[in-house]
Scaffold this active site. Structure first.
Site, short mmCIF file in Angstrom:
data_model
loop_
_atom_site.label_atom_id
_atom_site.label_comp_id
_atom_site.label_asym_id
_atom_site.label_seq_id
_atom_site.Cartn_x
_atom_site.Cartn_y
_atom_site.Cartn_z
CB VAL A 490 -43.73 36.68 -18.00
CG1 VAL A 490 -43.58 35.68 -16.80
CG2 VAL A 490 -42.54 37.39 -18.25
CD GLU A 491 -46.60 32.22 -15.80
OE1 GLU A 491 -46.75 31.23 -16.11
OE2 GLU A 491 -46.32 32.06 -14.89
N GLY A 492 -45.94 32.25 -21.28
CA GLY A 492 -46.09 32.84 -22.95
C GLY A 492 -46.34 34.21 -23.48
#
Length: 795
Positions: A490-492
Site C-alpha cells: 500500500v502507498e507504494g
C-alpha cells in the site's frame, strides 16, 4: 611562543570550521595559521589573497567562477533533471528533523523537545467505551467465515462516527487528533484487521481528507456531515492495471464539454485495488482531464484532476470484489463508462482543475504517517503480547520455552520492536498534530512499520507454532499473519519506498542546498546558483571536518543534551549524521545526475536515515517517560540501530567505486570505516533481559503492549500466565522432591495427588496448581471442527 601561537590559531580555526562560522572568519584564521606555521613569501601572499577575495566576494565569484560553472553543469547534465510532477511531489509536505540529519549537525536539544503528545480525556473515553465495544461485538473468525463485518458492526461504526474521526466537530465529525485517530486504528487492528481497515480508509486518503483541505465550502457543507455519520461511504479510486504507485501514468480520462451553457465532464475509468469500492456511495476519482475545445481557456491538456462521483450515476460499475490473501476487507475493482458529472463535482470546483497531483502528494502523509503505522503497531504489540505470554506457559523438557536462548533472542526482538515502533509512531504523530507534514519521515514510518509488523508476526508465529497455524477462534495471530503482506504493497511497495523515496527524494527535498541548486540551474539564475553552490561547498567542508573529528573521538567530541544511557547514543547519532551528510555530498558529486539509478546505494543511505530517525524517536520516548527501567530498551535498540547503520556504511564503502584506480586509492578509507565501527553488537544479557520483560507480568510488559484490545481469548492467555507465575514455587517444590527421590521421575502435573499425600504441597497449593495446569492446557489447545462444518466452511 610560536608553538603557543600555532596552537591558538589552529584551535580557533578548527572550532570555527566545526561550528560553521563565516567564511571571512575562517579565511582570516587560515591566513594566521599559514603565517605562523610556514612563514610564506610575498609571492605566495600575492597569489593567495586575491584567490581568497575571489572566493569571498560574491560579485567577483559570480563573474570568474559561478557563471562558467553554471554553463558547464547545464551542458554536462551534472544535476538531475526534475519534471513538473516530481517538483510537486518534492514540494509537498514539510522538512522536519530529517533536515537536521542531512545538514550533518542535528540539533538534539530541539529534536528531544519536539512534541510527544498524549490523548485528551474525551479521546480516552472514546477508546475505553466506543472502541472497546466495537471490538467486543466483532468476532474476527466469523468475519472471515461470513466474508464481511456483521450488519451490527457496520451500523455501530456509522452511529458512533468512526468514519468521521478526522472531520471537525463543526461538520458533525469527532475532530480527533492524529494521535487519537492512530490509537483507535491500533486497538482495532489488535482485534481484527478487517475492522481496522474499514475504519481506517474513510479517515485516510479519500474524499473527506481532500474535501477538508481543497473542497469548496458547498462541498464541505454537503459531504462532510454525511461522511461523518455514515450516510455516505467513501472510497478513493487511484490505482489502475497499468498505473500503480506511479499516479502520473493513469489512463482514466475526463473530457470537458458544454451543454445548454453549462460545463460537464465525461469520464471513462478502470480502477482496481479500491478499498470500500464495492460499497462506496461517493467515489473520489483521480483522472486525466482534457479540454479539446478549450472551454476553460487553460489549454487542451489539463492534467491530473480529482472529482467526487455519485456511485448511483449511470455508467458506474461496482459489482465485483477482489480477494486479497483471503482477508475479507472490502477491496474491489471499480469502473465507469461515459459517466457524466458537473464541473462543480471537481474537488475545489473549477479552481481544483489540474491540481489533482498536488492534492494527492500533499495528502498521502495520512496513509504513510498515521494509518499504516497504526495498524502495524497494533499488530506488533499483539505479536509481542501473545508470543511473550504463550512462551511463558508453554513448556518443553520441563522448562518454559521463554527460557530457551533461541526463543529469548526472538522475544527480545519482539519487545524492542514494540517499544521502538510505538515511540516512532507517537513522535511522528506529534509532528502531524503540530501542523507539520513530514513527507520523508512519513515514508520512513510506512516502510519500517509494515516491515516491523511482517517480521514480528513471523517471529510470533515461530514461537507459538501449531497454535498459530491452526485457525479458529482460539487463534489470535493467524489472520494477522495472512494479512501481513498487504500493507507492504500500500502507498507504494516497500522495495520502491526504500530505494526511491526515503533517500532518492529525501536528499533533494531535505538537503539544505540541493533543491535550490537544481532550480537555479534549470532557470539559469546565476546569483541563486552561486549562493546555493558555495553554501553547499562550505557545508561539505564543514561536515568533512566534523566527520573526521567525531570519528577520531568516536563521537565523544559532541556535547550531548541527553541524560543517562541516552547520552552515549546521542553522541553516536551526531557522528553518524556528519558521516551521512558528507557522504551524501560526496556521492552526489561523484554520480551526478545518474544517482537516481543507483538504487542499491540510495537504498543503503535510506537505511541509515531510517535508523537515525528510529533511534532519535526512541531517545525522545526515553526522555518523555523518564523511566530508568527503560535503560535496557534504549541500550538494545541503540546497539541494534547503530549496527544497521554501520553495516550500511560498510556496504556503501565496499560498492562505492567501480573504477579500479579510484577504488585502489580509497582502500584506506574503506578499511578505516570498517574497523572504526559506530557501535558494538547487542549483548546476550540485554537480549535475555528484554525477553524477560515481555514473557513475565509487570509494569514494563503492560506499557509495551498498552493500547491493544484484550479479547476473551487473550484474557485466558494472560490468566494462564498469571497462574503459571503464582504456581512456580509449588512446581519447584515438586521438582526438588523428584530430585531428592521423594517422588518418582514423572511429569510434575501427574504427581500432584501424590505430592499432596506426602505433604510436599498443601491442599490450597494443589488447587492452584490444578487451575494453572487447566489454564495452560487451554492456552496450548487449538480449535477442531466436525468434518461437515469444515467442508461447508460454516465455522
Amino acid at each position: 611562543m610560536q608553538l603557543i601561537l600555532i596552537f591558538v590559531f589552529v584551535t580557533a580555526l578548527l572550532v570555527s570550521w566545526y561550528r560553521g562560522m563565516s567564511f571571512w572568519i575562517i579565511s582570516a584564521l587560515m591566513i594566521g595559521v599559514i603565517a605562523v606555521c610556514f612563514t610564506p613569501t610575498l609571492v605566495f601572499w600575492m597569489i593567495y589573497i586575491p584567490l581568497n577575495l575571489v572566493l569571498l566576494i560574491p560579485l567577483l565569484r559570480i563573474v570568474i567562477i559561478s557563471s562558467p560553472l553554471l554553463l558547464a553543469v547545464k551542458k554536462l547534465r551534472l544535476m538531475p533533471s526534475i519534471s513538473d510532477t516530481e517538483k510537486i511531489a518534492l514540494r509537498a509536505g514539510d522538512v522536519w528533523i530529517e533536515g537536521d540529519f542531512f545538514s550533518g549537525s542535528p540539533d538534539f536539544e530541539k529534536i528531544l523537545s519536539e512534541s510527544y503528545p498524549k490523548l485528551t480525556d474525551e479521546e480516552k473515553e472514546f477508546l475505553d467505551t466506543k472502541v472497546e465495544r466495537v471490538c467486543e461485538i466483532t468476532n474476527d473468525f466469523k468475519v472471515f467465515a461470513q466474508r464481511d463485518l456483521s450488519p451490527e458492526v457496520w451500523q455501530y461504526l456509522k452511529d458512533n462516527k468512526f468514519f468521521g474521526m478526522i472531520i471537525p466537530k463543526e461538520y458533525g465529525g469527532l475532530g480527533f487528533s492524529a494521535l487519537a485517530h492512530s490509537a483507535v486504528i491500533q486497538k482495532q487492528a489488535s482485534c481484527s484487521q478487517v475492522l481496522s481497515i474499514t475504519t481506517m480508509v474513510p479517515n485516510s486518503l479519500g474524499p473527506a481528507e481532500l474535501i477538508l483541505h481543497y473542497g469548496t465550502q458547498k462541498q464541505k457543507d454537503y459531504y462532510l456531515p454525511r461522511l461523518a455519520d455514515g450516510r455516505e461511504i467513501p472510497c478513493f479510486a487511484l490505482t489502475e492495471p497499468l498505473a500503480g504507485s506511479d499516479a502520473t501514468s493513469i489512463s482514466s480520462s475526463g473530457e470537458l464539454f458544454e451543454q445548454n451553457g453549462e460545463i460537464f465532464i465525461k469520464l471513462n475509468f478502470n480502477k482496481r485495488y479500491i478499498t470500500l469500492g464495492a460499497v462506496a456511495t461517493v467515489i473520489g476519482l483521480a483522472f486525466v482531464l482534457r479540454d479539446p475545445k478549450e472551454l476553460l481557456k487553460k489549454g487542451k491538456e489539463l492534467g491530473i484532476t480529482c472529482a467526487l462521483i455519485d456511485a448511483k450515476l449511470e455508467g458506474v460499475v461496482q459489482g465485483k470484489r477482489h480477494d486479497p490473501l483471503n482477508i475479507p476487507f472490502i477491496n474491489s475493482p471499480i469502473s465507469g463508462k461515459d459517466v457524466i458529472i458537473k464541473i462543480d463535482d471537481v474537488i475545489g470546483g473549477i479552481n481544483g482543475v489540474s491540481k489533482g497531483w498536488q492534492m494527492l502528494m500533499e495528502s498521502l502523509s495520512v496513509g504513510r504517517g498515521i494509518s499504516l503505522p497504526s495498524v502495524s503497531c497494533g499488530g506488533v504489540k499483539l505479536s509481542a503480547a501473545v508470543a511473550g505470554a504463550y512462551s511463558s506457559v508453554r513448556e518443553q523438557f520441563g522448562l518454559s520455552i521463554s527460557k530457551f536462548e533461541g526463543i529469548e533472542d526472538v522475544l527480545a526482538r519482539l519487545a524492542a520492536n514494540a517499544y521502538m515502533l510505538d515511540a516512532a509512531r507517537i513522535f511522528t504523530l506529534g509532528a502531524i498534530d503540530g501542523g507539520k507534514k513530514p513527507s520523508v519521515i512519513n515514508a520512513v514510518m510506512k516502510y519500517h512499520s509494515t516491515e516491523m509488523f511482517r517480521r514480528s508476526i513471523n517471529d510470533a508465529m515461530d514461537i507459538v507454532g501449531g497454535a498459530g497455524i491452526s485457525l479458529g477462534e482460539r487463534n489470535l495471530l493467524g489472520h494477522a499473519y495472512m494479512g501481513a503482506p498487504i500493507a507492504i504493497t500500500v502507498e507504494g511497495a516497500n522495495i520502491m519506498t526504500r530505494t526511491l523515496i526515503l533517500y532518492g527524494q529525501g536528499v533533494i527535498r531535505c538537503h539544505p542546498h540541493v533543491y535550490s541548486e537544481i532550480t537555479a540551474v534549470e532557470s539559469g539564475d546565476v546569483k541563486a546558483f552561486d549562493r546555493a553552490f558555495f553554501s553547499h561547498v562550505g557545508l561539505t567542508l564543514r561536515n568533512m571536518l566534523k566527520m573526521t573529528l567525531l570519528s577520531l573521538t568516536r563521537g565523544y567530541l559532541h556535547k550531548s543534551t541527553s541524560s543517562g544511557v541516552g547520552c552515549y547514543y546521542e553522541k553516536k547519532l551526531a557522528w553518524s549524521s556528519a558521516t551521512f551528510a558528507f557522504l551524501s555530498d560526496f556521492i552526489m558529486a561523484y554520480y551526478g545526475g545518474s544517482l537516481k539509478q543507483r538504487e542499491k546505494i540510495t537504498g543503503r543511505f535510506g537505511d541509515i536515515l531510517s535508523s537515525m530517525y528510529l533511534l532519535s524517536a526512541t531517545l525522545r520516548r526515553y526522555k518523555a517517560d523518564a523511566d530508568k527501567a527503560d535503560d535496557i530498551f534504549i541500550s538494545y535498540i541503540g546497539d541494534w540501530q547503530l549496527r544497521i547503520m554501520q553495516n550500511a556504511y560498510n556496504e556503501i564503502a565496499a560498492n562505492l567505486f567501480t573504477n579500479p584506480l579510484v577504488n585502489f586509492l580509497f582502500k584506506p578509507v574503506k578499511w578505516y570505516m570498517t574497523i572504526n565501527s559506530l557501535g558494538r553488537g547487542v549483548s546476550d544479557k540485554l537480549s535475555r533481559d528484554l525477553a524477560h520483560s515481555i514473557a513475565s507480568r509487570g509494569e514494563i510488559r503492560d506499557r509495551l503492549i498498552d493500547g491493544i484490545y484484550y479479547s476473551k481469548r487473550y484474557q485466558e492467555i494472560e490468566d494462564a500466565m498469571r497462574l503459571n507465575e503464582e504456581s512456580a514455587g509449588i512446581v519447584q517444590k515438586i521438582k526438588n522432591a523428584i530430585k531428592n527421590a521423594k517422588l518418582p521421575k514423572q511429569s510434575v502435573y501427574s504427581l500432584i495427588d501424590e505430592a499432596l499425600k506426602t505433604g510436599i504441597i498443601t491442599a490450597d497449593e494443589k488447587n492452584l496448581l490444578e487451575r494453572a495446569k487447566d489454564a495452560k492446557e487451554a492456552v496450548v489447545q487449538v480449535d477442531g471442527f466436525m468434518i461437515d462444518e469444515y467442508l461447508k466452511r460454516e465455522i
